[in-house]
Design a protein around this motif. Structure first.
Motif: not given
Lengths: 616, 517
Positions: A446, A448, A502-503, A514-516, B166-168, B171, B174, B198, B202, B205-207
């Motif tokens: 996390g 950026g 998370a992955s 894979v980019g954000h 979660t960030s996954a 993703d 997105r 936060r 997140d 960041t994840a777009g």
């Protein structure tokens, strides 16, 4: 213009090549037996490659054994190379004893792509002016045909013969190989020259020019680790890309290339003034400059490569560069980075975040070979984290060992945050290996936003060992390597990288990061120093609510300056000592610190900044 | 075709403040035309003349949890330390499970059809025709009176998440946003600067700060974050940002703070109003509009009744149109969804009239061109037959319910309430009965009965917000609340919550002589 830059013609290269000893039948058998054993028992991606591409390299090697006596040496080497190429793993390569090994075939210009993947345009972005007689052929001309074939088709066909799993990644390498071919790892060009059809503008008539391949010797990176050094066992690198990168440096920045060959320290100063670059002893790996995006200064850190052996020195250099950059926003550019030392890539992450870094995990395939390898006396220490589960796998049936970091957690967090502004990382499909790991760690911890030019990174998810490393690691085991014929070398993926956070557990190989956000390069990017890409990243940075923290220690007083932080917690020698609300600045006394003072800055409940003052 | 003749407030794209005496003609489930002036209908058009009553687009509530609609307001009696910091804290309060999550589970399992009927009638009583926050279900309920945002037009077009992703998972979302789908996401719910801020970082960041992101709450963040959303949407889609759903009652009740809607609007973020849920929300959008107005006055915000009216009509409708290929409620314009609400005229300004409307002022609700709820006369005029009725204060309102046990038969409101009261009287027995039915449905050796099975939109499991009580637990489900904002509810608001008495006089805005100061 130096001879190194001009290179050799085809005839001169062949004439100067050393003679090659023919292979004996025994040597052929030894090579096939060795690869059969290594692919079956050590090659870490074998289950994935079998599943993804429906291939059986072990059976192909057995079949080759039957036929190899009837082949010429060239055919034999090509067959071995082809079996490894079909694995579509850029980490796993066969280097044949080619007379041209170590050289790169080169045309005197660089072709790059812009626009979407569905409708790409190809232009010449760099030219070695002294080597091109056609004065109309300049930076910015659009390539239309390649030996009479539409350029997009020519690139696609090259991509089919490139190693590497994802199509876009193979295409990116194919684009490079239009004008740069690393020899030995790959075959020389089939053709002696290339006829390029180009236009200066859309409505111009098509012009053609013939370019001859020439052969140059890009040499190794200045700080490349010796194959048997400890750092070599922590390598994750794309060998072709590393050589192409060096060849480009020789071709388009030959002054710096010449200087660094003789004097690495002197080379640090070569490229500083004109473009505002700041470099140092690791100029082959990293350089930095301030860029102005929409009227605002940002830091720009270019990570060219992780090909180095001194990760401590490298991190110190990056810390020094960061201190000279604007502190309220940073673009880290890893495009084209072929990887290198895993320790360097993963330890670097800590500089950009107040949180602890979790490194990527690696596992080894469970087999009799790897069990014997982990039990060999010379490996018991270095492979001990994997050994227990490799032995247990006999009973559990697990395909892989436990996943363990190659870079220890403590080493990933031994410096802490140095840069406090928002950070954006830029990657593309030629960002590979250790650079893949950096991108994975950047996203999974996390830190950026990852901006991806194209779909994702190059997807090289393994720790790669050279033959010399394997020779020492497998010594004394039933699968120890035979003595290889002169000139034969190879690389092999040995430990498989899986992501964290998370992955957790997701592989990197053939998938990549894979980019954000995705980004398509523009013509102006290619011809005007990435101007649109930098603007895109600059806007991302500018939009991010930013905090800052500056700490100065003049015993016994600690001076703190903060922006958009509400609270400061101070730890002395690891123990909490003070907490203060803060508006913009604060000066406090610290009694008897011995080793370190750590200052944590919070916005509301959220930890935003950490600075550590080391006293010893 | 059906035509409403009255004082039309179409919230038209070209001029949303325009209103006039006129007619709205519906062709099946879409608006056919909007015409100025009073006229007799042409042949083949059934006209309903509502006199001088206002005809608005049906209201859209983008934030609810209708599985919790049968629960009254909740407040942790043992707490002495003031407002909660953020949303991860109050589910751990001692009284939360027995008062909220366990009874909610009992209604979900013990009377799923009755629960959904009750929740939908409650929404209709406030003029709502589209609502977000449906429980997950194994099929369609017997009665679909209000459109579901979650599964409404195309189940794949909108994803919702109540819990932190979660960030996954972000993703993955997105990629869905890239494909043109929308994400309705509870985001940064808590006090400004609390740790849930936060979550917004997140998402950035994840777009996922995009055109089709509909973020519920965002009260822990402020001007800088909304500016960031604006920049990110422009970079990703070349568009303005998505929308934020403002639930002022719930925010003030739990955190004594609420979303910085002025900052959101200043950066192009569309603001909508959502009523949230029974335990910390209003009963429908009519209540939430009055809370929003109270906050506007208290904080001296530059927002008019028209702005608030947009937040329950055009703004949420336009956000949904982004995911539903242009189809959406929220405006009375050709080819928009045929949703409308007729509200008695009490004020000359139609937007003040909407903000101060009470449940008894709702005269007719049309959804997909069909009469869903209204007075006996208007329901009959619109062609409704076999209606059942309920009391709304001193008035009566009618609607049509089909019996889940036999869809060819009508379902009486009293039967719905009987089922719910039965659950309330013995919630553990209701859970056991419901789970036994689910087990029967799951048994491959028996024929399925087609019974509706619901799972909460809140997470279950060890840190459950909506999970089942442990076996053998005894608890009393709270009494069933009424469907409207009444004295009992105003009293409950005055007695608890962290709104610092700001909402103590909410009842005055429901009074017959209420005025907007």
């Amino acid at each position: 213009m130096s001879d190194a830059l001009i290179g050799l013609s085809w005839a001169e290269a062949v004439e100067q090549a050393p003679p090659r000893e023919p292979l004996s039948p025994h040597e052929r058998t030894a090579i096939i037996t060795m690869f059969t054993s290594l692919i079956d028992g050590l090659y870490v991606h074998l289950p994935l490659k079998r599943a993804m591409y429906g291939i059986d390299p072990v059976q192909q090697l057995r079949r080759l054994h039957e036929r190899s006596r009837l082949m010429s040496d060239d055919t034999f080497h090509r067959e071995i190379g082809s079996i490894l190429t079909n694995l579509r793993d850029a980490h796993t390569a066969y280097i044949s004893p080619s007379p041209l090994a170590g050289t790169a075939a080169r045309l005197p210009f660089l072709v790059e792509q812009y626009g979407s993947d569905l409708d790409p345009r190809f232009i010449v972005s760099k030219v070695i002016r002294e080597l091109v007689t056609d004065t109309r052929f300049t930076e910015g001309v659009e390539i239309i045909e390649w030996n009479g074939v539409p350029i997009a088709d020519a690139v696609r066909r090259r991509g089919e013969s490139e190693r590497g799993g994802r199509p876009d990644s193979a295409m990116a390498r194919a684009l490079d190989s239009l004008t740069f071919r690393p020899l030995g790892i790959g075959p020389p060009p089939d053709e002696r020259w290339v006829i390029v059809g180009y236009r200066r503008r859309d409505k111009d008539k098509l012009r053609e020019h013939r370019f001859e391949w020439r052969f140059i010797f890009p040499g190794p990176a200045p700080d490349e680790p010796h194959p048997t050094a400890p750092a070599a066992s922590a390598a994750a690198i794309h060998p072709d890309r590393a050589m192409v990168r060096r060849a480009k440096k020789l071709s388009f920045n030959s002054g710096l290339w010449e200087t660094e060959r003789h004097d690495r320290v002197a080379a640090a100063g070569v490229d500083t003034a004109p473009n505002g670059w700041i470099t140092g002893q690791f100029q082959d790996n990293v350089s930095a400059r301030t860029v102005t995006v929409r009227g605002r200064d940002c830091g720009y850190l270019r990570l060219w490569s992780f090909e180095l052996s001194d990760d401590d020195g490298f991190l110190a250099e990056v810390c020094r560069l960061l201190a000279e950059l604007p502190q309220d926003g940073l673009i880290i550019d890893l495009r084209g980075n072929p990887g290198g030392l895993i320790w360097a890539a993963e330890r670097l992450l800590q500089l950009f975040t107040p949180r602890s870094i979790s490194p990527t995990r690696f596992s080894i395939i469970a087999s009799d070979l790897t069990r014997a390898m982990s039990d060999a006396p010379q490996n018991r220490r270095s492979l001990s984290p994997w050994r227990r589960t490799l032995l247990d796998a006999v009973g559990t049936g697990e395909v892989y060992s436990q996943s363990v970091p190659i870079t220890p957690f403590e080493r990933c967090n031994d410096i802490g945050q140095v840069y406090g502004g928002p950070v954006v990382a830029v990657v593309d499909s030629t960002t590979y290996s250790a650079a893949d790991l950096f991108a994975a760690g950047f996203a999974d911890n996390g830190i950026g936003t990852v901006v991806s030019v194209g779909r994702a990174t190059g997807a090289g998810g393994a720790n790669v060992w050279w033959a010399d490393t394997l020779n020492s690691v497998l010594a004394g085991t039933p699968d120890q390597l035979p003595r290889l014929p002169a000139g034969v070398n190879f690389t092999l993926s040995v430990r498989r990288a899986t992501r964290i956070g998370a992955s957790d557990g997701a592989p990197i190989e053939d998938i990549g990061i894979v980019g954000h956000r995705s980004y398509a390069m523009t013509r102006d990017d290619l011809l005007s120093g990435n101007v649109d890409l930098l603007t895109f990243c600059g806007r991302l940075i500018e939009s991010q609510p930013a905090t800052s923290l500056v700490v100065r220690w003049t015993a016994p007083m600690l001076e703190i300056e903060a922006t958009r932080l509400d609270r400061i917690d101070i730890y002395v020698d690891g123990r909490p000592q003070q907490t203060h609300d803060i508006a913009d600045r604060l000066k406090v006394g610290i009694a008897d610190p011995r080793e370190e003072i750590r200052v944590e800055g919070y916005s509301g409940e959220n930890l935003q900044q950490i600075r550590t003052v080391r006293l010893t | 075709m059906l035509e409403l003749q009255g004082h039309v407030v179409p919230m038209a794209t070209a001029d949303a403040q325009q209103h006039f005496l006129g007619r709205v003609r519906f062709n099946g489930a879409v608006v056919d035309s909007v015409l100025q002036g009073r006229h007799s209908p042409p042949q083949g058009v059934t006209q309903i003349d509502v006199g001088d009553a206002y005809v608005y687009p049906g209201l859209t509530d983008l934030h609810s949890h209708i599985g919790f609609a049968t629960l009254p307001l909740w407040h942790e009696p043992a707490r002495t330390s003031g407002p909660w910091l953020h949303r991860d804290l109050w589910p751990n309060a001692p009284s939360y499970k027995p008062a909220v999550s366990w009874p909610a589970y009992a209604y979900l399992k013990g009377a799923p059809e009755a629960l959904l009927a009750y929740a939908q009638v409650r929404a209709l009583a406030g003029g709502t025709t589209t609502i977000q926050g449906w429980p997950n279900a194994n099929g369609s309920p017997a009665n679909q009176l209000v459109r579901s945002v979650d599964d409404g037009v195309d189940p794949d077009s909108i994803r919702t998440s109540v819990i932190n992703l979660t960030s996954a998972e972000l993703d993955d979302r997105r990629m869905l946003l890239d494909e043109g789908r929308a994400l309705v996401y509870h985001l940064a719910e808590g006090q400004r600067g609390s740790k849930v801020a936060r979550e917004f970082a997140d998402v950035a960041t994840a777009g996922c700060l995009r055109f089709r992101l509909i973020a519920i709450h965002c009260c822990a963040v402020g001007d800088e974050e909304f500016r960031q959303w604006n920049v990110h949407a422009d970079l990703s889609d070349g568009t303005p940002p998505g929308g934020v759903v403002w639930s002022p009652f719930s925010n003030l009740w739990l955190y004594d703070q609420t979303t910085d809607v002025i900052a959101a609007r200043s950066h192009g973020v569309s603001v909508c109003i959502g009523s949230d849920w029974g335990p910390s929300g209003t009963k429908n959008l009519l209540g939430e509009l009055k809370v929003a107005h109270t906050w506007v006055r208290h904080a001296a915000l530059d927002l008019t009744p028209f702005d608030l009216a947009e937040m329950v009509t055009a703004n949420p409708g336009d956000l949904l149109a982004r995911a539903w290929a242009g189809q959406a409620p929220g405006r009375l314009e050709p080819n928009r969804m045929a949703d409308a609400v007729v509200i008695a005229k009490r004020y000359d300004d139609p937007f003040t009239n909407l903000v101060l409307a009470r449940e008894r002022d709702i005269m007719l609700v049309l959804g997909d061109g069909q009469p869903r709820y209204g007075t006996a006369g208007l329901m009959k005029a619109a062609g409704a037959t076999g209606t059942t009725s309920m009391r709304v204060g001193s008035a009566t309102r009618q609607f049509v319910l089909n019996d889940p046990a036999d869809p060819t038969q009508r379902w009486k409101w009293s039967a719905v309430m009987d089922q719910l009261r039965k659950v309330q009287a013995d919630p553990m027995k209701a859970i056991e009965t419901g789970l036994a039915l689910e087990a029967f449905e799951a048994d491959v050796t028996t024929a399925t009965t087609g019974s509706l099975i619901l799972e909460s939109d809140m997470p279950g499991g060890p840190s459950s917000v909506a999970g089942p009580p442990p076996p053998g637990t005894k608890f009393d489900a709270p009494p069933l609340p009424t469907l409207i904002h009444d004295d009992a509810w105003f009293q409950a608001v005055r007695a608890a919550g962290y709104h610092e008495h700001l909402l103590d006089n909410l009842g005055t805005l429901f009074a017959p002589d209420a005025v907007l100061p």
